[in-house]
Scaffold this motif. Structure first.
Motif, PDB file in Angstrom:
ATOM      1  N   PRO A  48       0.807  -1.222   0.000  1.00  3.34           N
ATOM      2  CA  PRO A  48       0.000   0.000   0.000  1.00  3.34           C
ATOM      3  C   PRO A  48       0.840   1.271   0.000  1.00  3.34           C
ATOM      4  O   PRO A  48       1.864   1.349   0.674  1.00  3.34           O
ATOM      5  CB  PRO A  48      -0.805  -0.091   1.295  1.00  3.34           C
ATOM      6  N   THR A  49       0.378   2.238  -0.772  1.00  7.19           N
ATOM      7  CA  THR A  49       0.976   3.574  -0.720  1.00  7.19           C
ATOM      8  C   THR A  49       0.179   4.479   0.210  1.00  7.19           C
ATOM      9  O   THR A  49       0.683   5.501   0.666  1.00  7.19           O
ATOM     10  CB  THR A  49       1.016   4.209  -2.127  1.00  7.19           C
ATOM     11  N   HIS A  50      -1.083   4.088   0.477  1.00  7.82           N
ATOM     12  CA  HIS A  50      -1.965   4.840   1.362  1.00  7.82           C
ATOM     13  C   HIS A  50      -2.771   3.842   2.187  1.00  7.82           C
ATOM     14  O   HIS A  50      -3.223   2.828   1.653  1.00  7.82           O
ATOM     15  CB  HIS A  50      -2.942   5.714   0.563  1.00  7.82           C
ATOM     16  N   VAL A  51      -2.947   4.150   3.468  1.00  5.43           N
ATOM     17  CA  VAL A  51      -3.757   3.299   4.338  1.00  5.43           C
ATOM     18  C   VAL A  51      -4.813   4.173   4.997  1.00  5.43           C
ATOM     19  O   VAL A  51      -4.495   5.137   5.697  1.00  5.43           O
ATOM     20  CB  VAL A  51      -2.906   2.581   5.401  1.00  5.43           C
ATOM     21  N   LEU A  52      -6.077   3.818   4.729  1.00  7.63           N
ATOM     22  CA  LEU A  52      -7.215   4.538   5.288  1.00  7.63           C
ATOM     23  C   LEU A  52      -7.950   3.592   6.222  1.00  7.63           C
ATOM     24  O   LEU A  52      -8.131   2.420   5.902  1.00  7.63           O
ATOM     25  CB  LEU A  52      -8.162   4.985   4.178  1.00  7.63           C
ATOM     26  N   SER A  53      -8.375   4.101   7.363  1.00 14.28           N
ATOM     27  CA  SER A  53      -9.089   3.266   8.318  1.00 14.28           C
ATOM     28  C   SER A  53     -10.260   4.017   8.923  1.00 14.28           C
ATOM     29  O   SER A  53     -10.184   5.229   9.147  1.00 14.28           O
ATOM     30  CB  SER A  53      -8.149   2.818   9.441  1.00 14.28           C
ATOM     31  N   SER A  54     -11.298   3.261   9.231  1.00 11.50           N
ATOM     32  CA  SER A  54     -12.362   3.795  10.073  1.00 11.50           C
ATOM     33  C   SER A  54     -11.730   4.196  11.406  1.00 11.50           C
ATOM     34  O   SER A  54     -10.778   3.563  11.865  1.00 11.50           O
ATOM     35  CB  SER A  54     -13.403   2.694  10.315  1.00 11.50           C
ATOM     36  N   PRO A  55     -12.242   5.234  12.048  1.00 12.94           N
ATOM     37  CA  PRO A  55     -11.697   5.614  13.351  1.00 12.94           C
ATOM     38  C   PRO A  55     -12.122   4.664  14.482  1.00 12.94           C
ATOM     39  O   PRO A  55     -11.591   4.767  15.587  1.00 12.94           O
ATOM     40  CB  PRO A  55     -12.268   7.021  13.574  1.00 12.94           C
ATOM     41  N   TYR A  56     -13.032   3.728  14.218  1.00 15.53           N
ATOM     42  CA  TYR A  56     -13.439   2.773  15.250  1.00 15.53           C
ATOM     43  C   TYR A  56     -12.234   1.921  15.653  1.00 15.53           C
ATOM     44  O   TYR A  56     -11.439   1.507  14.800  1.00 15.53           O
ATOM     45  CB  TYR A  56     -14.565   1.884  14.744  1.00 15.53           C
ATOM     46  N   LEU A  57     -12.111   1.648  16.948  1.00 14.21           N
ATOM     47  CA  LEU A  57     -10.928   0.985  17.488  1.00 14.21           C
ATOM     48  C   LEU A  57     -10.606  -0.335  16.794  1.00 14.21           C
ATOM     49  O   LEU A  57      -9.456  -0.586  16.438  1.00 14.21           O
ATOM     50  CB  LEU A  57     -11.083   0.772  18.997  1.00 14.21           C
ATOM     51  N   ARG A  58     -11.596  -1.188  16.566  1.00 13.14           N
ATOM     52  CA  ARG A  58     -11.323  -2.496  15.965  1.00 13.14           C
ATOM     53  C   ARG A  58     -10.756  -2.367  14.553  1.00 13.14           C
ATOM     54  O   ARG A  58      -9.903  -3.160  14.145  1.00 13.14           O
ATOM     55  CB  ARG A  58     -12.564  -3.372  15.997  1.00 13.14           C
ATOM     56  N   ALA A  59     -11.178  -1.368  13.806  1.00 14.33           N
ATOM     57  CA  ALA A  59     -10.633  -1.136  12.465  1.00 14.33           C
ATOM     58  C   ALA A  59      -9.222  -0.559  12.557  1.00 14.33           C
ATOM     59  O   ALA A  59      -8.329  -0.981  11.813  1.00 14.33           O
ATOM     60  CB  ALA A  59     -11.545  -0.198  11.674  1.00 14.33           C
ATOM     61  N   ARG A  60      -9.018   0.385  13.459  1.00 14.50           N
ATOM     62  CA  ARG A  60      -7.671   0.956  13.646  1.00 14.50           C
ATOM     63  C   ARG A  60      -6.675  -0.120  14.041  1.00 14.50           C
ATOM     64  O   ARG A  60      -5.555  -0.169  13.523  1.00 14.50           O
ATOM     65  CB  ARG A  60      -7.684   2.041  14.723  1.00 14.50           C
ATOM     66  N   GLU A  61      -7.074  -0.986  14.990  1.00 14.49           N
ATOM     67  CA  GLU A  61      -6.165  -2.057  15.411  1.00 14.49           C
ATOM     68  C   GLU A  61      -5.852  -3.000  14.256  1.00 14.49           C
ATOM     69  O   GLU A  61      -4.706  -3.422  14.077  1.00 14.49           O
ATOM     70  CB  GLU A  61      -6.778  -2.834  16.583  1.00 14.49           C
ATOM     71  N   THR A  62      -6.845  -3.315  13.448  1.00 14.15           N
ATOM     72  CA  THR A  62      -6.627  -4.157  12.269  1.00 14.15           C
ATOM     73  C   THR A  62      -5.657  -3.476  11.315  1.00 14.15           C
ATOM     74  O   THR A  62      -4.696  -4.093  10.833  1.00 14.15           O
ATOM     75  CB  THR A  62      -7.974  -4.442  11.555  1.00 14.15           C
ATOM     76  N   ALA A  63      -5.866  -2.202  11.042  1.00  8.83           N
ATOM     77  CA  ALA A  63      -4.986  -1.451  10.135  1.00  8.83           C
ATOM     78  C   ALA A  63      -3.553  -1.400  10.668  1.00  8.83           C
ATOM     79  O   ALA A  63      -2.599  -1.524   9.900  1.00  8.83           O
ATOM     80  CB  ALA A  63      -5.532  -0.042   9.927  1.00  8.83           C
ATOM     81  N   GLU A  64      -3.403  -1.235  11.972  1.00  7.64           N
ATOM     82  CA  GLU A  64      -2.061  -1.189  12.560  1.00  7.64           C
ATOM     83  C   GLU A  64      -1.328  -2.513  12.395  1.00  7.64           C
ATOM     84  O   GLU A  64      -0.140  -2.539  12.076  1.00  7.64           O
ATOM     85  CB  GLU A  64      -2.148  -0.791  14.036  1.00  7.64           C
ATOM     86  N   VAL A  65      -2.038  -3.634  12.581  1.00  6.93           N
ATOM     87  CA  VAL A  65      -1.428  -4.953  12.368  1.00  6.93           C
ATOM     88  C   VAL A  65      -1.018  -5.095  10.906  1.00  6.93           C
ATOM     89  O   VAL A  65       0.109  -5.513  10.600  1.00  6.93           O
ATOM     90  CB  VAL A  65      -2.392  -6.088  12.783  1.00  6.93           C
TER      91      VAL A  65
END
Length: 175
Positions: A48-65
């Motif tokens: 990925p050149t860009h990573v977008l995530s929902s601000p909801y915690l479960r989505a943020r944690e998934t994106a961080e992993v």
């Protein structure tokens, strides 16, 4: 543009959570399975050149992993457009602001991601594109970010992505 849509991993059940829905975290099982899904995405050479995530915690944690395993060097961008219940048109508009050759990883929720996939592929919101938790797809947008212009390159559930990750060569092996 390549648009990779990923649903968040397994989170604490809403009926077991006493706080607001936006703060529900991944479970340990969800975190571990998301890690294995990320390894599968790496075996597909997702960069990925860009990573977008929902601000909801479960989505943020998934994106961080995902960012950690995929060695993403760009900053994770939290986007209200990926929150549950948002119309696909708002995310289409956001994607249209990104560079033409971008590879965008979007982490969000159902049915928001399924509706977005339907709009990108068919131009209409359809119920036929559900994502399992930690499932993903790659939709190529070859000429512009517009409804019905997407081309499905792959769609995989979390089981398939985890299996791909099992066959990834070890870091110390050579090609």
């Amino acid at each position: 543009m390549d648009c990779i849509l990923v649903r968040h991993g397994i989170a604490v059940e809403s009926n077991e959570w006493t706080s607001d829905d936006a703060s529900r975290p991944l479970t340990e099982k969800g975190r571990n399975r998301t890690l294995r899904v990320a390894t599968g995405l790496r075996s597909l050479r997702v960069e990925p050149t860009h990573v977008l995530s929902s601000p909801y915690l479960r989505a943020r944690e998934t994106a961080e992993v995902l960012c950690s395993v995929l060695h993403v060097e760009r900053t994770l961008q939290l986007c209200d457009e990926l929150q549950p219940g948002r119309p696909p048109s708002s995310l289409v508009a956001l994607l249209a602001t990104l560079p033409f050759g971008a590879t965008v990883l979007c982490v969000g929720h159902e049915p928001t991601l399924g509706h977005l996939a339907a709009v990108l592929l068919s131009g209409r919101t359809l119920p036929a594109f559900p994502f399992k938790k930690a499932g993903a797809c790659l939709i190529e947008l070859p000429d512009s970010v517009q409804p019905a212009r997407g081309i499905m390159r792959w769609w995989m559930g979390p089981f398939h992505l985890r299996m791909l990750g099992k066959h990834e060569p070890e870091d110390d092996e050579t090609d």
